[in-house]
Scaffold this motif. Structure first.
Motif, mmCIF file in Angstrom:
data_model
loop_
_atom_site.group_PDB
_atom_site.id
_atom_site.type_symbol
_atom_site.label_atom_id
_atom_site.label_comp_id
_atom_site.label_asym_id
_atom_site.label_seq_id
_atom_site.Cartn_x
_atom_site.Cartn_y
_atom_site.Cartn_z
ATOM 1 N N UNK A 1 19.452 2.960 5.199
ATOM 2 C CA UNK A 1 18.403 3.408 4.620
ATOM 3 C C UNK A 1 18.626 2.318 3.389
ATOM 4 N N UNK A 2 16.935 1.715 3.508
ATOM 5 C CA UNK A 2 16.854 0.396 2.455
ATOM 6 C C UNK A 2 16.005 0.394 1.293
ATOM 7 N N UNK A 3 15.506 1.904 1.835
ATOM 8 C CA UNK A 3 14.262 2.483 0.135
ATOM 9 C C UNK A 3 15.295 4.022 -0.153
ATOM 10 N N UNK A 4 16.457 4.133 -0.100
ATOM 11 C CA UNK A 4 17.210 4.915 -1.204
ATOM 12 C C UNK A 4 18.091 4.019 -1.895
ATOM 13 N N UNK A 5 18.573 2.724 -1.221
ATOM 14 C CA UNK A 5 19.237 1.944 -1.729
ATOM 15 C C UNK A 5 18.275 0.997 -2.521
ATOM 16 N N UNK A 6 17.443 0.716 -2.202
ATOM 17 C CA UNK A 6 16.562 -0.238 -3.885
ATOM 18 C C UNK A 6 16.082 1.050 -4.651
ATOM 19 N N UNK A 7 16.000 2.581 -4.180
ATOM 20 C CA UNK A 7 16.223 3.415 -5.344
ATOM 21 C C UNK A 7 16.824 3.124 -6.197
ATOM 22 N N UNK A 8 18.311 3.490 -6.359
ATOM 23 C CA UNK A 8 19.714 3.615 -6.614
ATOM 24 C C UNK A 8 19.856 2.144 -7.301
ATOM 25 N N UNK A 9 19.255 1.364 -6.978
ATOM 26 C CA UNK A 9 19.771 -0.545 -6.914
ATOM 27 C C UNK A 9 18.724 -0.741 -8.759
ATOM 28 N N UNK B 1 10.096 3.855 -9.043
ATOM 29 C CA UNK B 1 10.553 5.287 -8.093
ATOM 30 C C UNK B 1 9.806 4.966 -6.415
ATOM 31 N N UNK B 2 10.798 5.731 -5.691
ATOM 32 C CA UNK B 2 10.363 5.839 -3.866
ATOM 33 C C UNK B 2 9.489 5.726 -3.973
ATOM 34 N N UNK B 3 7.982 6.539 -4.556
ATOM 35 C CA UNK B 3 6.610 6.104 -4.070
ATOM 36 C C UNK B 3 5.980 4.805 -4.437
ATOM 37 N N UNK B 4 7.227 4.362 -5.676
ATOM 38 C CA UNK B 4 6.430 2.640 -5.860
ATOM 39 C C UNK B 4 6.963 1.754 -4.250
ATOM 40 N N UNK C 1 4.974 2.417 -1.616
ATOM 41 C CA UNK C 1 3.798 1.748 -1.731
ATOM 42 C C UNK C 1 4.022 -0.214 -1.454
ATOM 43 N N UNK C 2 4.871 -0.866 -2.123
ATOM 44 C CA UNK C 2 4.774 -2.007 -2.321
ATOM 45 C C UNK C 2 5.532 -2.132 -0.552
ATOM 46 N N UNK C 3 6.172 -1.379 0.076
ATOM 47 C CA UNK C 3 6.946 -1.626 1.075
ATOM 48 C C UNK C 3 5.734 -1.392 2.746
ATOM 49 N N UNK C 4 4.589 -0.507 1.968
ATOM 50 C CA UNK C 4 3.199 -0.830 2.528
ATOM 51 C C UNK C 4 2.118 -2.095 2.147
ATOM 52 N N UNK C 5 2.623 -2.809 1.596
ATOM 53 C CA UNK C 5 0.958 -3.443 0.678
ATOM 54 C C UNK C 5 1.387 -4.483 1.512
#
Length: 576
Positions: free
Chosen positions: A496-504, A512-515, A518-522
């Motif tokens: 779950x890289x999204x959860x780890x990135x949000x925590x880090x 936050x998770x939304x941004x 968005x960066x992943x889909x950019x």
């Protein structure tokens, strides 16, 4: 040096010294005594005759005491000399020609070294009873007092050093943990913390790691030492085929007793095992056992589950002892928050500033053959969204070039491009024979463009290290369904890289998770630096004591347990 209670105990030592009349401060040279036997203070170190001092000096100079299980103490000679010099050659473990209260407390710890995951014989554990008996039946000579006191000092130094730094140098096992840079003044620790301690056990404990995981592992070791004594070691018979729920199995009573002993089956349900049909509570208990042992949680008693059930509890004790050794290798100043990746567990744990787990996820680690994930410590510094993958030369030569030779359009189909050392694109499609030759020699390299096909997924976590290892996402999510997950080339794929990135990045509220999504889909590659780096531990532990009070065990997939056990079978001192 920051020892708990150091000022309080130092003050106590000063007061005791003044009252005893043997010095102004703990550790100052003791004046020579005209009649050391008759004037020795009960509350202070035992003074000895000049002949006794000469004996002590001779033993220290030779760095050998034949009374000890391991007579040579060359490694500690300088520390031992410093220790006795601080007492002016007096014997700090002897008061009024008897072992001090602290000496007896130290000896009890040495005899009970097994509860710390150490070998009592390395610290003369079986020999102390006879030495103490000597004081009960007669008045020892000065030489006997010197030898007893020195035996306590050498054994205590060995014991405390083992608690603080471990017994084996991890560098010998290719673990990059920086222990060689961590100095420990064991002489000063004994003098200031132990010799006059009110509570010796509590004082000695401060020499070991303070990590909650270490303390939990100590508790688990004590539990499993007791379980190993209670279990009758009766193996479960191997059936001709896998036992499924609803099948009959003649060994269900033994299975039920074992699962109750291990805490997987409630004691109230033990009588269910007297039946021959494998069902109900027993199936649930086997599933719990499977979960604790890194097995597929299906409730079926197959070959791997049966092997784990029949593993002697003495083996589980050994796994816990090895885990304690590895925790001692870690820097005692490893401050939270932490990211801990445990290789044989195939799992990542994120710990907050109080060492509490706030995030846990499956990981894929390096293959046991050729591509082992290294064990080391580092700091997470940045998160990269939509990263490029710069293919390592070894993978380029062994894997990509054969694929390109089979299919000249392989690079274009998989979003690869050929680049020069400056990062300029040389080819995005077909590869000529000239380019192939430069790829073989390493003059040109291959990288994969960001996107859904990228081997790193859409997030990469960077922590500087000499191995070029990092954590990242992956498009191959199916691998997380496997119970054994060593499939990578050495890097760590996270579930779950999204959860780890949000925590880090929690200290950067704009991420936050939304941004993050968005960066992943950019369309751009974006690098985000952490406000404060996070310590990363890549560890190897086949036994884990959890916050929930359970103990989990895993297979020795890289053979590192076996290698450490070989090192620990060496005679003392262990290889360093």
């Amino acid at each position: 040096m920051n020892y708990r209670g150091i000022h309080r105990r130092a003050c106590f030592a000063i007061l005791a010294a003044l009252l005893a009349g043997w010095g102004g401060r703990s550790g100052e040279p003791v004046p020579a005594a005209r009649n050391p036997v008759s004037t020795a203070a009960i509350t202070g170190p035992q003074r000895v005759t000049p002949q006794g001092k000469a004996r002590l000096e001779g033993y220290i100079r030779a760095a050998e005491l034949s009374d000890l299980r391991w007579p040579n103490f060359q490694k500690y000679r300088a520390q031992i000399r410093k220790f006795y010099d601080s007492f002016g050659g007096a014997l700090p473990w002897i008061h009024d020609r008897q072992p001090s209260r602290q000496a007896r407390a130290v000896i009890r710890l040495l005899e009970d070294a097994e509860s710390e995951g150490l070998r009592p014989e390395d610290y003369d554990g079986p020999r102390w009873d006879d030495r103490l008996t000597m004081f009960e039946h007669r008045s020892p000579s000065d030489d006997e007092l010197v030898r007893f006191d020195l035996a306590v000092t050498v054994s205590a130094m060995r014991y405390v050093f083992a608690l603080h730094n471990g017994r084996v140098d991890p560098a010998l096992l290719d673990f990059e943990l920086g222990i060689h840079r961590r100095k420990f003044d064991v002489s000063e620790f004994l003098r200031r913390e132990i010799v006059n301690a009110q509570d010796v056990r509590e004082a000695v404990e401060t020499a070991g790691p303070s990590f909650p995981a270490y303390r939990r592992t100590l508790g688990a070791l004590k539990t499993y030492l007791e379980l190993a004594r209670r279990d009758n070691r009766e193996p479960l018979p191997v059936p001709r085929r896998t036992i499924d729920p609803g099948d009959e199995y003649s060994a269900l009573p033994r299975l039920a007793r074992l699962l109750v002993l291990l805490g997987d089956l409630p004691r109230a349900a033990e009588n269910r095992g007297s039946e021959l049909t494998y069902e109900g509570d027993l199936v649930a208990a086997v599933k719990h056992f499977q979960e604790r042992h890194g097995l597929e949680v299906d409730g079926r008693i197959g070959r791997r589950t049966l092997r784990a059930l029949n593993t002697p509890l003495s083996r589980r004790v050994a796994q816990l002892e090895l885990t304690l050794e590895r925790w001692r290798w870690m820097s005692h100043e490893m401050a939270p928050p932490l990211i801990v990746v445990n290789i044989p567990e195939f799992r990542l744990h994120a710990l907050d500033t109080h060492y509490h787990e706030v995030l846990s996820m499956k990981v894929v680690v390096g293959r046991a053959y050729r591509y082992k994930t290294p064990v080391f410590v580092s700091k997470l510094t940045s998160v990269i969204f939509r990263p490029y993958w710069n293919v390592p030369l070894s993978i380029q030569l062994r894997e990509l070039l054969p694929d390109i030779e089979k299919d000249p359009s392989y690079l274009a189909k998989n979003d690869y491009e050929v680049v020069d050392p400056a990062g300029n694109i040389v080819s995005e499609g077909l590869v000529s024979s000239e380019i192939m030759e430069q790829l073989r020699t390493g003059k040109l390299s291959v990288r994969q463009r960001p996107g859904s096909k990228n081997a790193l997924g859409l997030i990469k976590f960077e922590f500087p290290n000499q191995f070029s290892v990092y954590m990242h996402g992956t498009p191959a999510m199916v691998l997380f369904s496997k119970s054994r997950r060593d499939f990578s080339h050495g890097c760590i794929r996270v579930e779950d890289p999204v959860a780890l990135a949000a925590w880090a990045l929690h200290e950067r509220p704009e991420w936050d998770e939304e941004h993050i999504r968005a960066a992943m889909d950019g369309e751009k590659t974006i690098g985000v630096n952490l406000m404060k780096s996070i310590n990363v531990l890549i560890v190897y532990s086949t036994a884990v004591a959890t916050e929930a009070g359970e103990v989990h065990f895993f297979n020795d997939i890289y053979g590192y347990d076996a290698a450490l056990e070989r090192a620990l079978r060496e005679d003392y001192p262990y290889p360093r």
